[in-house]
Motif scaffolding. Structure first.
Motif, PDB file in Angstrom:
ATOM      1  N   GLY A 126      44.194 -42.675 -52.620  1.00  0.00           N
ATOM      2  CA  GLY A 126      45.064 -41.573 -52.174  1.00  0.00           C
ATOM      3  C   GLY A 126      44.822 -40.249 -52.875  1.00  0.00           C
ATOM      4  O   GLY A 126      45.573 -39.300 -52.670  1.00  0.00           O
ATOM      5  N   VAL A 127      43.768 -40.188 -53.701  1.00  0.00           N
ATOM      6  CA  VAL A 127      43.450 -38.907 -54.349  1.00  0.00           C
ATOM      7  C   VAL A 127      42.783 -38.001 -53.312  1.00  0.00           C
ATOM      8  O   VAL A 127      41.766 -38.364 -52.737  1.00  0.00           O
ATOM      9  N   ARG A 128      43.381 -36.865 -53.061  1.00  0.00           N
ATOM     10  CA  ARG A 128      42.881 -35.956 -52.018  1.00  0.00           C
ATOM     11  C   ARG A 128      42.158 -34.743 -52.584  1.00  0.00           C
ATOM     12  O   ARG A 128      41.427 -34.059 -51.874  1.00  0.00           O
ATOM     13  N   ARG A 129      42.459 -34.431 -53.851  1.00  0.00           N
ATOM     14  CA  ARG A 129      41.845 -33.243 -54.467  1.00  0.00           C
ATOM     15  C   ARG A 129      41.503 -33.595 -55.899  1.00  0.00           C
ATOM     16  O   ARG A 129      42.269 -34.303 -56.567  1.00  0.00           O
ATOM     17  N   ILE A 130      40.378 -33.073 -56.368  1.00  0.00           N
ATOM     18  CA  ILE A 130      40.065 -33.221 -57.791  1.00  0.00           C
ATOM     19  C   ILE A 130      39.550 -31.881 -58.328  1.00  0.00           C
ATOM     20  O   ILE A 130      39.064 -31.048 -57.562  1.00  0.00           O
ATOM     21  N   ASN A 131      39.677 -31.716 -59.621  1.00  0.00           N
ATOM     22  CA  ASN A 131      39.050 -30.577 -60.295  1.00  0.00           C
ATOM     23  C   ASN A 131      37.828 -31.088 -61.037  1.00  0.00           C
ATOM     24  O   ASN A 131      37.908 -32.110 -61.726  1.00  0.00           O
ATOM     25  N   VAL A 132      36.723 -30.401 -60.872  1.00  0.00           N
ATOM     26  CA  VAL A 132      35.523 -30.779 -61.620  1.00  0.00           C
ATOM     27  C   VAL A 132      35.087 -29.579 -62.452  1.00  0.00           C
ATOM     28  O   VAL A 132      34.986 -28.455 -61.939  1.00  0.00           O
ATOM     29  N   SER A 133      34.828 -29.829 -63.720  1.00  0.00           N
ATOM     30  CA  SER A 133      34.439 -28.743 -64.620  1.00  0.00           C
ATOM     31  C   SER A 133      32.941 -28.527 -64.563  1.00  0.00           C
ATOM     32  O   SER A 133      32.174 -29.448 -64.854  1.00  0.00           O
ATOM     33  N   VAL A 134      32.538 -27.344 -64.154  1.00  0.00           N
ATOM     34  CA  VAL A 134      31.105 -26.998 -64.128  1.00  0.00           C
ATOM     35  C   VAL A 134      31.001 -25.576 -64.676  1.00  0.00           C
ATOM     36  O   VAL A 134      31.406 -24.627 -64.017  1.00  0.00           O
ATOM     37  N   ASP A 135      30.475 -25.447 -65.863  1.00  0.00           N
ATOM     38  CA  ASP A 135      30.433 -24.126 -66.488  1.00  0.00           C
ATOM     39  C   ASP A 135      29.121 -23.393 -66.226  1.00  0.00           C
ATOM     40  O   ASP A 135      29.008 -22.206 -66.545  1.00  0.00           O
ATOM     41  N   SER A 136      28.136 -24.105 -65.707  1.00  0.00           N
ATOM     42  CA  SER A 136      26.861 -23.453 -65.400  1.00  0.00           C
ATOM     43  C   SER A 136      26.132 -24.255 -64.325  1.00  0.00           C
ATOM     44  O   SER A 136      26.275 -25.484 -64.261  1.00  0.00           O
ATOM     45  N   LEU A 137      25.366 -23.561 -63.517  1.00  0.00           N
ATOM     46  CA  LEU A 137      24.536 -24.243 -62.511  1.00  0.00           C
ATOM     47  C   LEU A 137      23.075 -24.241 -62.943  1.00  0.00           C
ATOM     48  O   LEU A 137      22.183 -24.556 -62.162  1.00  0.00           O
ATOM     49  N   GLN A 138      22.842 -23.860 -64.182  1.00  0.00           N
ATOM     50  CA  GLN A 138      21.476 -23.902 -64.713  1.00  0.00           C
ATOM     51  C   GLN A 138      21.369 -25.134 -65.608  1.00  0.00           C
ATOM     52  O   GLN A 138      22.104 -25.218 -66.613  1.00  0.00           O
ATOM     53  N   PRO A 139      20.499 -26.080 -65.246  1.00  0.00           N
ATOM     54  CA  PRO A 139      20.468 -27.364 -65.955  1.00  0.00           C
ATOM     55  C   PRO A 139      20.386 -27.240 -67.479  1.00  0.00           C
ATOM     56  O   PRO A 139      21.113 -27.919 -68.207  1.00  0.00           O
ATOM     57  N   GLU A 140      19.537 -26.339 -67.946  1.00  0.00           N
ATOM     58  CA  GLU A 140      19.373 -26.243 -69.396  1.00  0.00           C
ATOM     59  C   GLU A 140      20.620 -25.692 -70.068  1.00  0.00           C
ATOM     60  O   GLU A 140      21.078 -26.181 -71.094  1.00  0.00           O
ATOM     61  N   ARG A 141      21.155 -24.677 -69.442  1.00  0.00           N
ATOM     62  CA  ARG A 141      22.369 -24.055 -69.985  1.00  0.00           C
ATOM     63  C   ARG A 141      23.546 -25.034 -69.916  1.00  0.00           C
ATOM     64  O   ARG A 141      24.346 -25.130 -70.837  1.00  0.00           O
ATOM     65  N   PHE A 142      23.619 -25.778 -68.825  1.00  0.00           N
ATOM     66  CA  PHE A 142      24.672 -26.779 -68.680  1.00  0.00           C
ATOM     67  C   PHE A 142      24.563 -27.800 -69.822  1.00  0.00           C
ATOM     68  O   PHE A 142      25.552 -28.162 -70.464  1.00  0.00           O
ATOM     69  N   GLY A 143      23.349 -28.227 -70.084  1.00  0.00           N
ATOM     70  CA  GLY A 143      23.117 -29.181 -71.170  1.00  0.00           C
ATOM     71  C   GLY A 143      23.514 -28.594 -72.513  1.00  0.00           C
ATOM     72  O   GLY A 143      24.071 -29.284 -73.371  1.00  0.00           O
ATOM     73  N   PHE A 144      23.257 -27.297 -72.686  1.00  0.00           N
ATOM     74  CA  PHE A 144      23.597 -26.633 -73.948  1.00  0.00           C
ATOM     75  C   PHE A 144      25.120 -26.555 -74.112  1.00  0.00           C
ATOM     76  O   PHE A 144      25.664 -26.931 -75.151  1.00  0.00           O
ATOM     77  N   THR A 146      27.528 -28.248 -72.637  1.00  0.00           N
ATOM     78  CA  THR A 146      28.203 -29.556 -72.713  1.00  0.00           C
ATOM     79  C   THR A 146      27.653 -30.416 -73.852  1.00  0.00           C
ATOM     80  O   THR A 146      28.139 -31.509 -74.080  1.00  0.00           O
ATOM     81  N   ARG A 147      26.659 -29.939 -74.520  1.00  0.00           N
ATOM     82  CA  ARG A 147      25.913 -30.693 -75.531  1.00  0.00           C
ATOM     83  C   ARG A 147      25.441 -32.035 -74.973  1.00  0.00           C
ATOM     84  O   ARG A 147      25.882 -33.100 -75.395  1.00  0.00           O
ATOM     85  N   GLY A 148      24.623 -31.951 -73.955  1.00  0.00           N
ATOM     86  CA  GLY A 148      23.969 -33.177 -73.478  1.00  0.00           C
ATOM     87  C   GLY A 148      24.328 -33.595 -72.068  1.00  0.00           C
ATOM     88  O   GLY A 148      23.807 -34.606 -71.588  1.00  0.00           O
ATOM     89  N   GLY A 149      25.200 -32.868 -71.386  1.00  0.00           N
ATOM     90  CA  GLY A 149      25.552 -33.250 -70.011  1.00  0.00           C
ATOM     91  C   GLY A 149      24.382 -33.017 -69.057  1.00  0.00           C
ATOM     92  O   GLY A 149      23.565 -32.118 -69.265  1.00  0.00           O
ATOM     93  N   ASP A 150      24.304 -33.849 -68.021  1.00  0.00           N
ATOM     94  CA  ASP A 150      23.216 -33.728 -67.051  1.00  0.00           C
ATOM     95  C   ASP A 150      23.766 -33.138 -65.751  1.00  0.00           C
ATOM     96  O   ASP A 150      24.554 -33.776 -65.047  1.00  0.00           O
ATOM     97  N   LEU A 151      23.349 -31.928 -65.450  1.00  0.00           N
ATOM     98  CA  LEU A 151      23.887 -31.209 -64.288  1.00  0.00           C
ATOM     99  C   LEU A 151      23.625 -31.971 -62.984  1.00  0.00           C
ATOM    100  O   LEU A 151      24.511 -32.059 -62.123  1.00  0.00           O
TER     101      LEU A 151
END
Ligand code: SAM
Length: 341
Positions: A126-144, A146-151
Protein backbone atom coordinates in the motif's frame (compact mmCIF):
# COMPACT_ATOMS: atom_id res chain seq x y z
CA UNK A 1 1.34 -4.31 24.25
CA UNK A 2 -1.14 -4.39 21.35
CA UNK A 3 -3.95 -1.87 21.64
CA UNK A 4 -7.59 -2.46 20.92
CA UNK A 5 -9.42 0.53 19.57
CA UNK A 6 -12.58 1.51 17.77
CA UNK A 7 -12.67 3.92 14.80
CA UNK A 8 -14.38 6.62 16.89
CA UNK A 9 -11.52 6.50 19.33
CA UNK A 10 -9.19 7.86 16.60
CA UNK A 11 -10.92 11.20 16.96
CA UNK A 12 -11.47 10.95 20.68
CA UNK A 13 -8.13 12.13 22.03
CA UNK A 14 -6.13 13.73 19.27
CA UNK A 15 -2.57 14.75 19.96
CA UNK A 16 -2.68 18.51 20.43
CA UNK A 17 0.39 20.41 21.51
CA UNK A 18 0.58 23.47 23.73
CA UNK A 19 0.32 25.77 20.70
CA UNK A 20 -2.87 24.19 19.41
CA UNK A 21 -1.13 22.26 16.65
CA UNK A 22 -2.66 18.92 15.86
CA UNK A 23 -0.03 16.22 15.49
CA UNK A 24 -1.02 13.80 12.77
CA UNK A 25 2.29 12.75 11.23
CA UNK A 26 4.82 10.33 12.69
CA UNK A 27 8.28 9.83 11.31
CA UNK A 28 9.43 6.51 12.61
CA UNK A 29 13.05 5.50 12.41
CA UNK A 30 13.35 1.73 12.15
CA UNK A 31 17.14 1.58 12.39
CA UNK A 32 20.06 3.92 12.93
CA UNK A 33 22.17 1.85 10.52
CA UNK A 34 22.82 2.84 6.95
CA UNK A 35 24.84 1.45 4.08
CA UNK A 36 25.85 4.99 3.02
CA UNK A 37 27.83 7.54 5.02
CA UNK A 38 26.66 10.82 3.50
CA UNK A 39 29.16 13.50 4.46
CA UNK A 40 26.64 16.04 5.76
CA UNK A 41 24.69 13.36 7.66
CA UNK A 42 27.11 10.99 9.33
CA UNK A 43 30.62 10.74 10.58
CA UNK A 44 32.79 8.35 8.59
CA UNK A 45 33.23 6.04 11.56
CA UNK A 46 29.71 6.00 12.97
CA UNK A 47 29.08 4.06 16.14
CA UNK A 48 25.80 2.24 15.65
CA UNK A 49 23.61 1.17 18.54
CA UNK A 50 23.65 -2.35 19.93
CA UNK A 51 20.75 -4.37 18.48
CA UNK A 52 19.11 -5.00 21.87
CA UNK A 53 18.45 -1.28 22.21
CA UNK A 54 16.54 -1.16 18.95
CA UNK A 55 12.81 -1.78 19.06
CA UNK A 56 11.75 -5.10 17.60
CA UNK A 57 9.46 -5.14 14.59
CA UNK A 58 6.57 -6.12 16.88
CA UNK A 59 7.36 -3.21 19.19
CA UNK A 60 7.48 -0.82 16.25
CA UNK A 61 4.07 -2.09 15.12
CA UNK A 62 2.59 -1.77 18.62
CA UNK A 63 3.98 1.72 18.97
CA UNK A 64 2.55 2.71 15.61
CA UNK A 65 -0.84 1.36 16.68
CA UNK A 66 -0.71 3.49 19.82
CA UNK A 67 0.02 6.57 17.72
CA UNK A 68 -2.73 5.75 15.24
CA UNK A 69 -5.15 5.40 18.14
CA UNK A 70 -4.26 9.01 19.04
CA UNK A 71 -4.96 10.38 15.58
CA UNK A 72 -1.71 9.90 13.68
CA UNK A 73 -2.80 9.58 10.04
CA UNK A 74 0.47 9.45 8.22
CA UNK A 75 3.57 7.41 9.03
CA UNK A 76 6.87 7.73 7.25
CA UNK A 77 9.41 4.98 7.84
CA UNK A 78 12.92 6.28 7.85
CA UNK A 79 16.32 5.74 9.47
CA UNK A 80 19.26 5.25 9.03
CA UNK A 81 18.29 3.32 5.94
CA UNK A 82 14.91 1.68 6.57
CA UNK A 83 15.27 -0.84 3.77
CA UNK A 84 18.43 -2.40 5.24
CA UNK A 85 16.53 -3.48 8.35
CA UNK A 86 15.99 -7.24 8.35
CA UNK A 87 12.31 -8.11 8.19
CA UNK A 88 11.27 -4.56 7.40
CA UNK A 89 8.64 -5.76 4.93
CA UNK A 90 6.75 -7.46 7.77
CA UNK A 91 6.37 -4.09 9.46
CA UNK A 92 5.45 -2.41 6.18
CA UNK A 93 2.77 -5.05 5.59
CA UNK A 94 1.45 -4.66 9.15
CA UNK A 95 1.20 -0.91 8.83
CA UNK A 96 -0.14 -1.19 5.31
CA UNK A 97 -3.16 -2.99 6.76
CA UNK A 98 -3.96 0.15 8.74
CA UNK A 99 -4.31 2.27 5.61
CA UNK A 100 -7.98 3.19 5.52
CA UNK A 101 -8.28 1.96 9.08
CA UNK A 102 -6.79 4.92 10.93
CA UNK A 103 -3.94 5.68 8.56
CA UNK A 104 -4.29 7.77 5.40
CA UNK A 105 -0.80 7.13 4.19
CA UNK A 106 2.31 5.05 4.73
CA UNK A 107 5.50 6.32 3.11
CA UNK A 108 9.20 5.57 3.20
CA UNK A 109 12.33 7.69 2.88
CA UNK A 110 15.19 5.68 1.42
CA UNK A 111 18.58 6.01 -0.20
CA UNK A 112 17.37 3.61 -2.89
CA UNK A 113 20.16 1.05 -2.55
CA UNK A 114 17.72 -1.80 -1.80
CA UNK A 115 14.75 -0.59 -3.78
CA UNK A 116 15.09 -3.05 -6.64
CA UNK A 117 14.47 -5.98 -4.24
CA UNK A 118 11.83 -4.24 -2.17
CA UNK A 119 9.78 -2.11 -4.55
CA UNK A 120 7.02 -4.51 -5.50
CA UNK A 121 6.47 -5.61 -1.88
CA UNK A 122 6.27 -1.96 -0.80
CA UNK A 123 3.68 -1.28 -3.50
CA UNK A 124 1.80 -4.45 -2.57
CA UNK A 125 1.60 -3.28 1.04
CA UNK A 126 0.00 0.00 0.00
CA UNK A 127 2.97 2.36 -0.22
CA UNK A 128 2.06 4.83 -2.96
CA UNK A 129 4.83 7.41 -2.62
CA UNK A 130 8.42 7.29 -1.50
CA UNK A 131 11.21 9.81 -1.08
CA UNK A 132 14.58 8.83 -2.48
CA UNK A 133 17.70 10.80 -1.61
CA UNK A 134 19.87 11.58 -4.63
CA UNK A 135 22.34 14.39 -4.14
CA UNK A 136 24.13 14.02 -7.46
CA UNK A 137 23.61 12.39 -10.85
CA UNK A 138 27.34 12.14 -11.45
CA UNK A 139 28.52 8.67 -10.40
CA UNK A 140 31.85 9.80 -9.01
CA UNK A 141 30.44 12.72 -7.13
CA UNK A 142 27.60 10.57 -5.82
CA UNK A 143 30.17 8.10 -4.53
CA UNK A 144 32.10 10.93 -2.90
CA UNK A 145 29.09 12.51 -1.14
CA UNK A 146 27.68 9.18 0.06
CA UNK A 147 31.14 7.77 0.77
CA UNK A 148 30.75 4.69 -1.36
CA UNK A 149 27.18 4.70 -2.70
CA UNK A 150 26.65 3.36 -6.21
CA UNK A 151 24.52 5.69 -8.32
CA UNK A 152 23.61 3.04 -10.92
CA UNK A 153 22.12 0.79 -8.22
CA UNK A 154 20.08 3.67 -6.83
CA UNK A 155 18.78 4.69 -10.27
CA UNK A 156 17.88 1.09 -10.98
CA UNK A 157 16.01 0.95 -7.66
CA UNK A 158 14.11 4.10 -8.58
CA UNK A 159 13.17 2.54 -11.92
CA UNK A 160 11.91 -0.55 -10.09
CA UNK A 161 9.78 1.57 -7.77
CA UNK A 162 8.31 3.39 -10.69
CA UNK A 163 7.55 0.13 -12.48
CA UNK A 164 5.74 -0.95 -9.32
CA UNK A 165 3.56 2.15 -9.58
CA UNK A 166 5.11 4.11 -6.71
CA UNK A 167 5.36 7.90 -7.12
CA UNK A 168 8.83 9.22 -6.43
CA UNK A 169 10.07 12.39 -4.88
CA UNK A 170 13.79 13.01 -5.07
CA UNK A 171 15.39 14.66 -2.04
CA UNK A 172 18.54 16.60 -2.82
CA UNK A 173 20.47 18.29 -0.04
CA UNK A 174 21.87 21.47 -1.56
CA UNK A 175 25.56 21.65 -0.76
CA UNK A 176 27.68 24.66 -1.56
CA UNK A 177 30.65 23.74 -3.72
CA UNK A 178 29.56 20.12 -3.90
CA UNK A 179 26.38 19.83 -5.93
CA UNK A 180 25.02 23.36 -6.37
CA UNK A 181 26.02 23.27 -10.04
CA UNK A 182 23.74 20.26 -10.50
CA UNK A 183 20.48 21.76 -9.27
CA UNK A 184 19.29 22.63 -12.75
CA UNK A 185 20.29 19.32 -14.30
CA UNK A 186 18.53 17.54 -11.42
CA UNK A 187 15.40 19.60 -12.16
CA UNK A 188 15.55 18.57 -15.80
CA UNK A 189 16.14 14.91 -15.01
CA UNK A 190 13.27 14.83 -12.50
CA UNK A 191 10.98 16.57 -14.97
CA UNK A 192 11.83 14.08 -17.72
CA UNK A 193 11.34 11.10 -15.39
CA UNK A 194 8.14 12.46 -13.85
CA UNK A 195 9.57 12.74 -10.32
CA UNK A 196 8.97 15.59 -7.93
CA UNK A 197 12.10 17.20 -6.54
CA UNK A 198 12.73 18.71 -3.14
CA UNK A 199 15.83 20.71 -2.28
CA UNK A 200 16.86 20.69 1.37
CA UNK A 201 19.13 23.05 3.28
CA UNK A 202 21.83 21.29 5.23
CA UNK A 203 20.93 21.29 8.91
CA UNK A 204 23.38 21.41 11.82
CA UNK A 205 22.70 17.94 13.25
CA UNK A 206 25.50 15.97 14.84
CA UNK A 207 29.24 16.26 14.40
CA UNK A 208 30.54 15.42 10.94
CA UNK A 209 34.01 15.85 9.51
CA UNK A 210 32.93 18.45 6.93
CA UNK A 211 32.41 22.06 7.98
CA UNK A 212 28.71 22.76 7.48
CA UNK A 213 29.32 26.49 7.34
CA UNK A 214 31.30 25.88 4.16
CA UNK A 215 28.64 23.61 2.71
CA UNK A 216 25.57 25.59 3.70
CA UNK A 217 23.71 26.88 0.64
CA UNK A 218 20.78 29.17 1.52
CA UNK A 219 17.84 28.19 -0.66
CA UNK A 220 16.39 31.69 -0.83
CA UNK A 221 19.40 32.55 -3.02
CA UNK A 222 18.90 29.39 -5.09
CA UNK A 223 15.27 30.36 -5.55
CA UNK A 224 16.22 33.83 -6.80
CA UNK A 225 18.68 32.35 -9.28
CA UNK A 226 16.09 29.87 -10.52
CA UNK A 227 13.50 32.63 -10.82
CA UNK A 228 15.78 34.51 -13.17
CA UNK A 229 15.62 31.53 -15.53
CA UNK A 230 12.27 29.84 -14.88
CA UNK A 231 8.78 30.88 -13.94
CA UNK A 232 8.18 29.40 -10.50
CA UNK A 233 4.51 29.53 -9.55
CA UNK A 234 3.88 28.97 -5.83
CA UNK A 235 1.54 26.04 -5.29
CA UNK A 236 -0.89 25.49 -2.50
CA UNK A 237 -0.18 21.77 -2.19
CA UNK A 238 1.14 20.43 1.06
CA UNK A 239 2.19 16.83 1.45
CA UNK A 240 2.18 16.88 5.22
CA UNK A 241 5.86 17.82 5.34
CA UNK A 242 7.63 21.17 5.59
CA UNK A 243 8.32 21.73 1.87
CA UNK A 244 6.91 24.72 -0.01
CA UNK A 245 6.12 23.74 -3.59
CA UNK A 246 6.40 25.58 -6.87
CA UNK A 247 5.43 24.68 -10.39
CA UNK A 248 8.32 25.07 -12.82
CA UNK A 249 6.31 26.30 -15.79
CA UNK A 250 8.94 25.71 -18.46
CA UNK A 251 9.47 22.10 -17.38
CA UNK A 252 5.93 21.27 -16.31
CA UNK A 253 7.38 19.90 -13.09
CA UNK A 254 7.21 20.57 -9.37
CA UNK A 255 9.96 21.64 -7.04
CA UNK A 256 9.81 21.83 -3.26
CA UNK A 257 12.10 23.82 -1.01
CA UNK A 258 12.78 22.83 2.59
CA UNK A 259 14.31 25.84 4.24
CA UNK A 260 14.70 25.30 7.96
CA UNK A 261 17.39 27.96 8.16
CA UNK A 262 16.31 30.72 5.79
CA UNK A 263 12.62 30.35 6.63
CA UNK A 264 11.27 28.92 9.76
CA UNK A 265 8.39 26.58 8.90
CA UNK A 266 7.39 25.58 12.41
CA UNK A 267 3.98 27.26 12.61
CA UNK A 268 2.30 24.48 10.71
CA UNK A 269 4.31 21.69 12.31
CA UNK A 270 2.20 18.56 12.51
CA UNK A 271 4.79 15.94 13.29
CA UNK A 272 6.90 14.12 15.82
CA UNK A 273 9.76 11.73 15.37
CA UNK A 274 10.49 8.45 17.11
CA UNK A 275 13.94 6.89 17.01
CA UNK A 276 14.65 3.22 16.53
CA UNK A 277 15.16 2.96 20.30
CA UNK A 278 11.74 4.42 21.02
CA UNK A 279 12.73 7.95 21.97
CA UNK A 280 10.16 10.49 20.90
CA UNK A 281 11.58 13.83 19.77
CA UNK A 282 9.02 16.57 19.46
CA UNK A 283 11.33 18.70 17.32
CA UNK A 284 14.27 17.88 15.06
CA UNK A 285 16.06 20.94 16.38
CA UNK A 286 15.74 20.37 20.14
CA UNK A 287 17.23 17.86 22.55
CA UNK A 288 14.01 17.24 24.53
CA UNK A 289 12.83 13.68 24.27
CA UNK A 290 10.80 11.11 26.13
CA UNK A 291 11.58 7.45 26.37
CA UNK A 292 8.64 5.40 25.13
CA UNK A 293 10.51 2.10 25.07
CA UNK A 294 10.29 1.45 28.80
CA UNK A 295 6.53 2.01 28.78
CA UNK A 296 6.26 -0.16 25.70
CA UNK A 297 8.31 -2.99 27.24
CA UNK A 298 7.28 -2.80 30.87
CA UNK A 299 4.36 -0.42 31.26
CA UNK A 300 0.65 -0.88 31.64
CA UNK A 301 -1.96 0.00 29.00
CA UNK A 302 -2.27 3.70 29.91
CA UNK A 303 1.45 4.42 30.30
CA UNK A 304 2.27 5.04 26.68
CA UNK A 305 -0.74 7.31 26.29
CA UNK A 306 0.29 9.36 29.30
CA UNK A 307 3.76 9.79 27.81
CA UNK A 308 2.29 10.98 24.52
CA UNK A 309 0.32 13.62 26.45
CA UNK A 310 3.51 14.66 28.20
CA UNK A 311 5.26 14.86 24.83
CA UNK A 312 2.59 17.24 23.57
CA UNK A 313 3.20 19.57 26.51
CA UNK A 314 6.92 19.60 25.74
CA UNK A 315 6.72 20.24 22.00
CA UNK A 316 8.49 23.58 21.44
CA UNK A 317 7.05 26.36 19.31
CA UNK A 318 9.99 26.33 16.90
CA UNK A 319 13.44 24.97 16.27
CA UNK A 320 16.25 27.47 16.36
CA UNK A 321 18.75 26.26 13.84
CA UNK A 322 21.54 28.59 13.02
CA UNK A 323 24.65 28.06 10.99
CA UNK A 324 27.36 30.57 11.57
CA UNK A 325 30.97 30.64 12.53
CA UNK A 326 30.27 31.85 16.06
CA UNK A 327 28.30 28.73 16.85
CA UNK A 328 30.74 26.11 15.65
CA UNK A 329 28.93 23.30 17.46
CA UNK A 330 25.88 21.71 15.83
CA UNK A 331 22.44 22.83 17.07
CA UNK A 332 21.80 19.34 18.35
CA UNK A 333 24.37 16.67 18.95
CA UNK A 334 22.52 13.73 17.42
CA UNK A 335 22.84 12.93 13.74
CA UNK A 336 19.87 12.93 11.38
CA UNK A 337 20.38 9.19 11.02
CA UNK A 338 19.61 8.84 14.74
CA UNK A 339 16.47 10.95 14.85
CA UNK A 340 15.25 9.78 11.48
CA UNK A 341 15.17 12.14 8.53
N1 SAM B 1 18.55 6.65 4.44
C1 SAM B 1 17.37 7.34 4.03
C2 SAM B 1 17.72 8.39 2.98
O1 SAM B 1 18.87 8.42 2.53
O2 SAM B 1 16.82 9.13 2.57
C3 SAM B 1 16.54 7.95 5.14
C4 SAM B 1 17.24 8.66 6.24
S1 SAM B 1 18.06 10.17 5.78
C5 SAM B 1 18.68 10.67 7.36
C6 SAM B 1 16.70 11.22 5.42
C7 SAM B 1 17.01 12.51 4.72
O3 SAM B 1 17.72 13.36 5.58
C8 SAM B 1 17.85 12.37 3.47
O4 SAM B 1 17.22 13.03 2.40
C9 SAM B 1 19.14 13.07 3.83
O5 SAM B 1 19.72 13.66 2.71
C10 SAM B 1 18.65 14.09 4.82
N2 SAM B 1 19.68 14.59 5.76
C11 SAM B 1 20.53 13.90 6.53
N3 SAM B 1 21.31 14.71 7.28
C12 SAM B 1 20.93 15.97 6.98
C13 SAM B 1 21.36 17.25 7.40
N4 SAM B 1 22.32 17.40 8.31
N5 SAM B 1 20.75 18.33 6.86
C14 SAM B 1 19.76 18.18 5.93
N6 SAM B 1 19.31 16.99 5.49
C15 SAM B 1 19.90 15.90 6.00
Amino acid sequence: MMMEHSPTEFQARPLLDGFGRRISYLRLSVTDRCDFRCRYCMAEQMQFLPKREILTLEELAALSDAFIARGIRKIRLTGGEPLVRKGILTLVENLGRRIGDGLDELTVTTNGSRLRERASALAGAGVRRINVSVDSLQPERFGFITRGGDLATVLDGIAAAREAGIAIKINMVALKGLNEDEIESMMHWCASEGHDLTLIETMPLGEVEDDRTDRYLPLDGVRRTLESRYRLTPLDVRTGGPARYFRVEELGSRIGLITPLTNNFCDGCNRVRVTATGQIYMCLGHEDRIDLRKALREGGPGDLDALLDQAMRLKPRAHDFRIDRRGAAPAVSRHMSVTGG
